[in-house]
Design a protein around this motif. Structure first.
Motif, PDB file in Angstrom:
ATOM      1  N   TYR A   1     -18.598   6.633 -11.489  1.00 41.87           N
ATOM      2  CA  TYR A   1     -18.549   6.370 -10.047  1.00 41.87           C
ATOM      3  C   TYR A   1     -19.718   6.999  -9.295  1.00 41.87           C
ATOM      4  O   TYR A   1     -20.218   6.429  -8.345  1.00 41.87           O
ATOM      5  CB  TYR A   1     -17.219   6.856  -9.467  1.00 41.87           C
ATOM      6  CG  TYR A   1     -16.068   5.937  -9.814  1.00 41.87           C
ATOM      7  CD1 TYR A   1     -15.597   5.010  -8.895  1.00 41.87           C
ATOM      8  CD2 TYR A   1     -15.461   5.981 -11.062  1.00 41.87           C
ATOM      9  CE1 TYR A   1     -14.554   4.151  -9.195  1.00 41.87           C
ATOM     10  CE2 TYR A   1     -14.415   5.135 -11.385  1.00 41.87           C
ATOM     11  CZ  TYR A   1     -13.963   4.224 -10.438  1.00 41.87           C
ATOM     12  OH  TYR A   1     -12.943   3.380 -10.765  1.00 41.87           O
TER      13      TYR A   1
ATOM     14  N   ALA B   1       1.218   4.207  -3.688  1.00 39.81           N
ATOM     15  CA  ALA B   1       0.997   5.644  -3.851  1.00 39.81           C
ATOM     16  C   ALA B   1       2.193   6.294  -4.532  1.00 39.81           C
ATOM     17  O   ALA B   1       2.030   7.176  -5.379  1.00 39.81           O
ATOM     18  CB  ALA B   1       0.744   6.291  -2.489  1.00 39.81           C
ATOM     19  N   GLN B   2       3.410   5.841  -4.198  1.00 43.42           N
ATOM     20  CA  GLN B   2       4.607   6.403  -4.839  1.00 43.42           C
ATOM     21  C   GLN B   2       4.556   6.168  -6.351  1.00 43.42           C
ATOM     22  O   GLN B   2       4.843   7.074  -7.138  1.00 43.42           O
ATOM     23  CB  GLN B   2       5.875   5.735  -4.294  1.00 43.42           C
ATOM     24  CG  GLN B   2       6.139   5.981  -2.819  1.00 43.42           C
ATOM     25  CD  GLN B   2       7.330   5.156  -2.306  1.00 43.42           C
ATOM     26  OE1 GLN B   2       7.935   4.392  -3.035  1.00 43.42           O
ATOM     27  NE2 GLN B   2       7.647   5.324  -1.029  1.00 43.42           N
TER      28      GLN B   2
ATOM     29  N   VAL C   1       3.762   1.784  -1.003  1.00 48.17           N
ATOM     30  CA  VAL C   1       4.586   1.941  -2.200  1.00 48.17           C
ATOM     31  C   VAL C   1       3.711   2.222  -3.426  1.00 48.17           C
ATOM     32  O   VAL C   1       4.113   2.920  -4.351  1.00 48.17           O
ATOM     33  CB  VAL C   1       5.450   0.672  -2.397  1.00 48.17           C
ATOM     34  CG1 VAL C   1       6.304   0.779  -3.629  1.00 48.17           C
ATOM     35  CG2 VAL C   1       6.321   0.432  -1.176  1.00 48.17           C
TER      36      VAL C   1
ATOM     37  N   ASP D   1     -14.973   9.845 -15.226  1.00 46.91           N
ATOM     38  CA  ASP D   1     -14.877   9.143 -13.945  1.00 46.91           C
ATOM     39  C   ASP D   1     -16.075   9.433 -13.035  1.00 46.91           C
ATOM     40  O   ASP D   1     -16.625   8.533 -12.413  1.00 46.91           O
ATOM     41  CB  ASP D   1     -13.549   9.447 -13.251  1.00 46.91           C
ATOM     42  CG  ASP D   1     -13.493  10.828 -12.653  1.00 46.91           C
ATOM     43  OD1 ASP D   1     -13.270  11.788 -13.412  1.00 46.91           O
ATOM     44  OD2 ASP D   1     -13.704  10.946 -11.441  1.00 46.91           O
TER      45      ASP D   1
ATOM     46  N   ARG E   1     -10.106   5.234 -10.355  1.00 41.94           N
ATOM     47  CA  ARG E   1     -10.751   6.538 -10.302  1.00 41.94           C
ATOM     48  C   ARG E   1      -9.721   7.636 -10.104  1.00 41.94           C
ATOM     49  O   ARG E   1      -9.790   8.695 -10.715  1.00 41.94           O
ATOM     50  CB  ARG E   1     -11.757   6.612  -9.157  1.00 41.94           C
ATOM     51  CG  ARG E   1     -12.242   8.048  -8.975  1.00 41.94           C
ATOM     52  CD  ARG E   1     -13.535   8.194  -8.273  1.00 41.94           C
ATOM     53  NE  ARG E   1     -14.193   9.384  -8.784  1.00 41.94           N
ATOM     54  CZ  ARG E   1     -15.336   9.857  -8.323  1.00 41.94           C
ATOM     55  NH1 ARG E   1     -15.963   9.208  -7.374  1.00 41.94           N
ATOM     56  NH2 ARG E   1     -15.863  10.934  -8.840  1.00 41.94           N
ATOM     57  N   HIS E   2      -8.767   7.349  -9.229  1.00 43.33           N
ATOM     58  CA  HIS E   2      -7.778   8.373  -8.916  1.00 43.33           C
ATOM     59  C   HIS E   2      -7.030   8.819 -10.156  1.00 43.33           C
ATOM     60  O   HIS E   2      -6.784  10.000 -10.364  1.00 43.33           O
ATOM     61  CB  HIS E   2      -6.798   7.853  -7.870  1.00 43.33           C
ATOM     62  CG  HIS E   2      -5.722   8.832  -7.556  1.00 43.33           C
ATOM     63  ND1 HIS E   2      -5.908   9.848  -6.662  1.00 43.33           N
ATOM     64  CD2 HIS E   2      -4.487   8.989  -8.063  1.00 43.33           C
ATOM     65  CE1 HIS E   2      -4.818  10.582  -6.625  1.00 43.33           C
ATOM     66  NE2 HIS E   2      -3.938  10.078  -7.454  1.00 43.33           N
ATOM     67  N   ILE E   3      -6.668   7.875 -11.002  1.00 40.51           N
ATOM     68  CA  ILE E   3      -5.747   8.204 -12.093  1.00 40.51           C
ATOM     69  C   ILE E   3      -6.454   8.500 -13.419  1.00 40.51           C
ATOM     70  O   ILE E   3      -5.878   9.125 -14.302  1.00 40.51           O
ATOM     71  CB  ILE E   3      -4.705   7.065 -12.255  1.00 40.51           C
ATOM     72  CG1 ILE E   3      -3.451   7.575 -12.969  1.00 40.51           C
ATOM     73  CG2 ILE E   3      -5.299   5.848 -12.923  1.00 40.51           C
ATOM     74  CD1 ILE E   3      -2.251   6.705 -12.768  1.00 40.51           C
ATOM     75  N   SER E   4      -7.721   8.095 -13.564  1.00 41.46           N
ATOM     76  CA  SER E   4      -8.337   8.130 -14.890  1.00 41.46           C
ATOM     77  C   SER E   4      -9.184   9.369 -15.153  1.00 41.46           C
ATOM     78  O   SER E   4      -9.807   9.910 -14.252  1.00 41.46           O
ATOM     79  CB  SER E   4      -9.233   6.900 -15.078  1.00 41.46           C
ATOM     80  OG  SER E   4      -8.508   5.734 -14.845  1.00 41.46           O
ATOM     81  N   ASP E   5      -9.213   9.773 -16.424  1.00 44.93           N
ATOM     82  CA  ASP E   5     -10.144  10.807 -16.865  1.00 44.93           C
ATOM     83  C   ASP E   5     -11.463  10.165 -17.260  1.00 44.93           C
ATOM     84  O   ASP E   5     -12.525  10.688 -17.012  1.00 44.93           O
ATOM     85  CB  ASP E   5      -9.573  11.552 -18.076  1.00 44.93           C
ATOM     86  CG  ASP E   5      -8.234  12.174 -17.754  1.00 44.93           C
ATOM     87  OD1 ASP E   5      -8.176  12.929 -16.777  1.00 44.93           O
ATOM     88  OD2 ASP E   5      -7.250  11.885 -18.458  1.00 44.93           O
TER      89      ASP E   5
ATOM     90  N   LEU F   1     -10.779  -0.442  -8.087  1.00 45.74           N
ATOM     91  CA  LEU F   1     -11.593   0.663  -8.594  1.00 45.74           C
ATOM     92  C   LEU F   1     -11.189   2.014  -8.026  1.00 45.74           C
ATOM     93  O   LEU F   1     -11.350   3.033  -8.676  1.00 45.74           O
ATOM     94  CB  LEU F   1     -13.068   0.385  -8.300  1.00 45.74           C
ATOM     95  CG  LEU F   1     -13.641  -0.734  -9.151  1.00 45.74           C
ATOM     96  CD1 LEU F   1     -14.106  -1.874  -8.297  1.00 45.74           C
ATOM     97  CD2 LEU F   1     -14.761  -0.226 -10.007  1.00 45.74           C
ATOM     98  N   SER F   2     -10.664   2.037  -6.807  1.00 46.91           N
ATOM     99  CA  SER F   2     -10.281   3.311  -6.205  1.00 46.91           C
ATOM    100  C   SER F   2      -9.074   3.905  -6.931  1.00 46.91           C
ATOM    101  O   SER F   2      -9.037   5.100  -7.208  1.00 46.91           O
ATOM    102  CB  SER F   2      -9.937   3.128  -4.733  1.00 46.91           C
ATOM    103  OG  SER F   2     -10.945   2.405  -4.079  1.00 46.91           O
ATOM    104  N   ILE F   3      -8.105   3.066  -7.244  1.00 52.57           N
ATOM    105  CA  ILE F   3      -6.920   3.558  -7.941  1.00 52.57           C
ATOM    106  C   ILE F   3      -7.285   4.013  -9.342  1.00 52.57           C
ATOM    107  O   ILE F   3      -6.815   5.045  -9.819  1.00 52.57           O
ATOM    108  CB  ILE F   3      -5.821   2.475  -7.957  1.00 52.57           C
ATOM    109  CG1 ILE F   3      -5.255   2.354  -6.549  1.00 52.57           C
ATOM    110  CG2 ILE F   3      -4.748   2.796  -8.976  1.00 52.57           C
ATOM    111  CD1 ILE F   3      -4.091   1.450  -6.401  1.00 52.57           C
TER     112      ILE F   3
ATOM    113  N   VAL G   1       0.811  -1.213   0.000  1.00 51.20           N
ATOM    114  CA  VAL G   1       0.000   0.000   0.000  1.00 51.20           C
ATOM    115  C   VAL G   1       0.851   1.273   0.000  1.00 51.20           C
ATOM    116  O   VAL G   1       0.610   2.200  -0.773  1.00 51.20           O
ATOM    117  CB  VAL G   1      -0.933   0.016   1.227  1.00 51.20           C
ATOM    118  CG1 VAL G   1      -1.916   1.159   1.111  1.00 51.20           C
ATOM    119  CG2 VAL G   1      -1.671  -1.290   1.349  1.00 51.20           C
TER     120      VAL G   1
ATOM    121  N   ASN H   1       1.767   8.205  -8.093  1.00 47.19           N
ATOM    122  CA  ASN H   1       2.189   9.602  -8.232  1.00 47.19           C
ATOM    123  C   ASN H   1       3.230   9.772  -9.333  1.00 47.19           C
ATOM    124  O   ASN H   1       3.213  10.752 -10.076  1.00 47.19           O
ATOM    125  CB  ASN H   1       2.754  10.129  -6.906  1.00 47.19           C
ATOM    126  CG  ASN H   1       1.658  10.418  -5.903  1.00 47.19           C
ATOM    127  OD1 ASN H   1       0.483  10.521  -6.260  1.00 47.19           O
ATOM    128  ND2 ASN H   1       2.030  10.525  -4.640  1.00 47.19           N
TER     129      ASN H   1
END
Lengths: 380, 336
Positions: free
Chosen positions: A246, A194-195, A192, A242, A222-226, A218-220, A190, A198
């Motif tokens: 969601y 996030a590193q 790592v 997104d 959402r974080h990264i996708s348009d 699904l959380s990741i 977990v 980013n």
């Protein structure tokens, strides 16, 4: 939307199942990808989510031409790369690179980091003149946050997160426009993850990359996708921005998937409503008629067995303006709010039905790999 | 109901691990996997042990179960009190009688934990033939009952099938059935749903929670998933480099963590319900267990590290009645 750099049209990958040794006879096919349409705009990140066996990795491998599609087109800047070969193909492949899931098996343990990251230059010598390669590799290591002095080390001397950075450096070596990343952080711890997420974010703005980001988390995504596409049994069932997916999902599968994700908030557990799907995903050798989700769907009706729902904005939702209006392959698509804490939306009477489905999980589950009753519950 | 051995008369915890130390003797030196772990689990309670790979969460559980490979592993100190008895003083025969009957374990990877050449019915039935001396026929009947109980459809027909004929979710149900077969008082589940898809994960976790309530078992859930923990746990122990760095009731820890590592973990996970910009990332890597940093093991990665953190190992400070934090600056962390 900006101009599409990659267009996927009706992409199909079937793996034949054969019988007999001397006279091999095709008796069926594993329909891994079964008609996918996608567009990737320049500079955007398209997330693809789905459960194991939904075809997301096969799709990724076709995009980078590691698998040849059975049918369909993949157009890169208007040119269908599935028809290319030789020099022309090689030139295109330079621009579409891949980052693999498992940083332990995707790096050759007998090669140094310098050789691994520099190997693309052996295949595409025009990308870096011979004398400049070592410094180019060191530059790449620096870009992904590794010490450039590590060029002579071997993969086993690195941690999982560092290895994934090596894989990313290799993907960047040829200065591609598109990176297809297949579960790039799922093997990492977990802290790592996030590193690396980013890093991918930062690289995208620095080199104006377009990403196809494939993951089951699904959380990741959402974080990264348009934009996000949801896959089920070889097809995209819902796609949109997104927030559309969601906060305003309209396909029952997307709703079930989102509602099943554990949310790191103990306050949410009392008042959140969970849709527990019955059974497992049917076998891709024996796909249900009509809508392929109908065997696990609590809304399924006669029409769902007859008529394949197309991936388009559902006709009855075209009158509702706003984020509900996005392509969803369901005859009975309707918005349902399933992510706690997100924007409020109408839940309606659908909740009671979800509750009912939750009472008997596991009914009608079928044997894995069996061609007969590949899972699925009798609805209701 | 099987005959439950005498419960402790005093209402103490079911399991009380005290100052447990486990080390592994390797070619490169001694790896200190567990360095003074304390935790308790009561009947009906769910303790989540949260940690990354190498934090010692699984090794602690293996020591409790008595399935640690020795050598290379060695329990270097501490006590494991189960219903008041110290398991570490018992002989292997007695441990074996407890294992399965009074405490049982569910592993992450059901396919490699089940024997591929025995039918599911044989493997479930073995629990009864070995521990209770039942005949093969009776054991088979009990196996069908168990499969029904974990809601495997068509149990009577499928009891004669082999593990590979079941899907991942169904195999994990079989693992649960096996663990529950003798109605133990304590279940240890080591990443029970990590290999499963989210929709199947939800089914399996719900089943486990329901059966736990029904049988009033203590449950130790070992996981790295903060979402799963929030869903099912009563209390949490966060492990780092073989130590518990924070322990608290589940609601408190998500609201206000009292250790910078816990806070880092909570802030580094993306949320389903919001689109953040940049994720907070804990810098650096988990420590090498052959060379754990002096002082607080987390100090090289900690944004709050001071001189004292590099020098003194922080004790487990009492934050309040049921909360502890191993941080010299827990007050600043809690309120900051």
């Amino acid at each position: 939307m900006a101009e599409a750099i990659l267009e996927v049209r009706d992409l199909v990958k079937h793996y034949p199942l054969t019988k007999g040794i001397l006279f091999r006879k095709q008796i069926g096919a594993v329909k891994a990808v079964d008609g996918v349409d996608l567009d990737l705009a320049a500079g955007e990140t398209l997330g693809i989510v789905g459960e194991s066996g939904c075809g997301k990795s096969t799709l990724a491998r076709m995009l980078v031409h590691l698998e040849r599609p059975t049918a369909g087109a993949i157009r890169y800047k208007g040119e269908d790369i599935t028809r290319l070969s030789g020099k022309a193909l090689k030139a295109v492949r330079r621009n579409i690179q891949m980052v693999f899931q498992d940083p332990y098996t995707s790096l050759n343990p007998r090669m140094t980091v310098g050789d691994i990251v520099g190997e693309p230059f052996e295949i595409h010598p025009e990308a870096a003149p011979k004398g400049s390669r070592r410094s180019r590799v060191q530059e790449l290591l620096d870009v992904v946050g590794l010490n450039p002095e590590y060029v002579n080390r071997y993969p086993h001397q690195f941690s999982g997160g560092q290895r994934q950075r090596i894989g990313i450096a290799r993907g960047l070596a040829l200065q591609p426009e598109i990176i297809v990343a297949d579960e790039p952080v799922s093997a990492l711890d977990v802290s790592v993850q996030a590193q690396v997420v980013n890093l991918l974010d930062a690289l995208q703005s620095e080199f104006s990359l377009s990403y196809v980001f494939i993951a089951h988390d699904l959380s990741i995504v959402r974080h990264i996708s348009d934009r996000v596409g949801v896959m089920y049994l070889g097809r995209v069932v819902e796609i949109g921005k997104d927030a559309e997916i969601y906060d305003h999902p309209t396909h029952p599968y997307t709703q079930a998937l989102l509602s099943a994700v554990p949310v790191p908030d103990p306050e949410a557990r009392e008042h959140r409503e969970r849709i527990i799907l019955t059974g497992d995903v049917p076998s891709p050798t024996d796909i249900p008629s009509g809508c392929r989700f109908r065997t696990r769907c609590w809304k399924a009706q006669e029409r769902c067995a007859q008529e394949v729902p197309l991936l388009a904005v559902p006709a009855h939702l075209t009158v509702v303006p706003g984020p509900v209006q996005h392509p969803s392959a369901c005859h009975f698509a309707e918005e349902r709010h399933v992510v706690p804490g997100g924007e409020e939306g109408p839940t309606g009477g659908a909740g009671a039905r979800g509750g009912k489905a939750a009472e008997d999980p596991g009914t009608g589950d079928g044997p894995e790999g069996g061609t007969g009753g590949g899972g699925g519950a009798a609805p209701g | 109901m099987s005959t439950t051995p005498e419960r402790p008369s005093a209402p103490g915890p079911l399991l009380d691990v005290r100052d447990l130390h486990v080390e592994f003797h390797t070619r490169d030196g001694v790896a200190k996997a567990v360095n003074g772990v304390d935790y308790t689990v009561s009947a009906g309670e769910t303790l989540a042990v949260l940690g990354e790979s190498g934090s010692g969460k699984s090794v602690t559980a293996q020591a409790v179960m008595g399935i640690l490979d020795t050598p290379p592993g060695r329990i270097a100190g501490g006590e494991i009190l189960f219903k008041g008895r110290d398991l570490l003083t018992l002989g292997e025969d007695e441990r074996r009688r407890i294992r399965g009957a009074e405490m049982a374990m569910i592993f992450q990877d059901a396919l490699s934990s089940l024997n591929p050449v025995l039918t599911v019915g044989d493997q479930l039935g073995e629990m009864f033939t070995v521990h209770q001396g039942l005949s093969r026929k009776d054991a088979r009947a009990r196996a069908v009952e168990l499969m029904d109980r974990v809601r495997i459809p068509a149990a009577r027909e499928r009891v004669g099938q082999y593990p590979h004929q079941f899907s991942g979710g169904m195999r994990q149900r079989i693992m649960i059935a096996m663990a529950l077969s003798l109605e133990p008082d304590l279940i240890i589940a080591d990443e029970p749903t990590t290999a499963l898809d989210v929709t199947v994960q939800a089914q399996v976790m719900d089943l486990l929670a329901e059966l736990q309530r029904e049988l009033d078992m203590g449950l130790i859930l070992i996981t790295h998933d903060l979402g799963v923990v929030a869903d099912v746990a009563d209390k949490i122990a966060v492990m780092y480099a073989g130590r518990i760095v924070e322990t608290a009731p589940v609601h408190d820890i998500y609201k206000a963590p009292a250790h910078p590592y816990t806070r880092g973990l909570l802030e580094s996970i993306p949320r389903l319900d919001q689109k953040g910009r940049e994720l907070y990332a804990i810098k650096g890597l988990p420590p090498n267990l052959l060379a754990i940093p002096p002082g607080c093991a987390f100090n090289p990665r900690c944004p709050m590290a001071q001189e004292v953190c590099r020098r003194d190992v922080p004790p487990l400070y009492t934050v309040d009645e049921d909360r502890r934090s191993a941080c010299h600056f827990w007050e600043e962390t809690l309120h900051g």
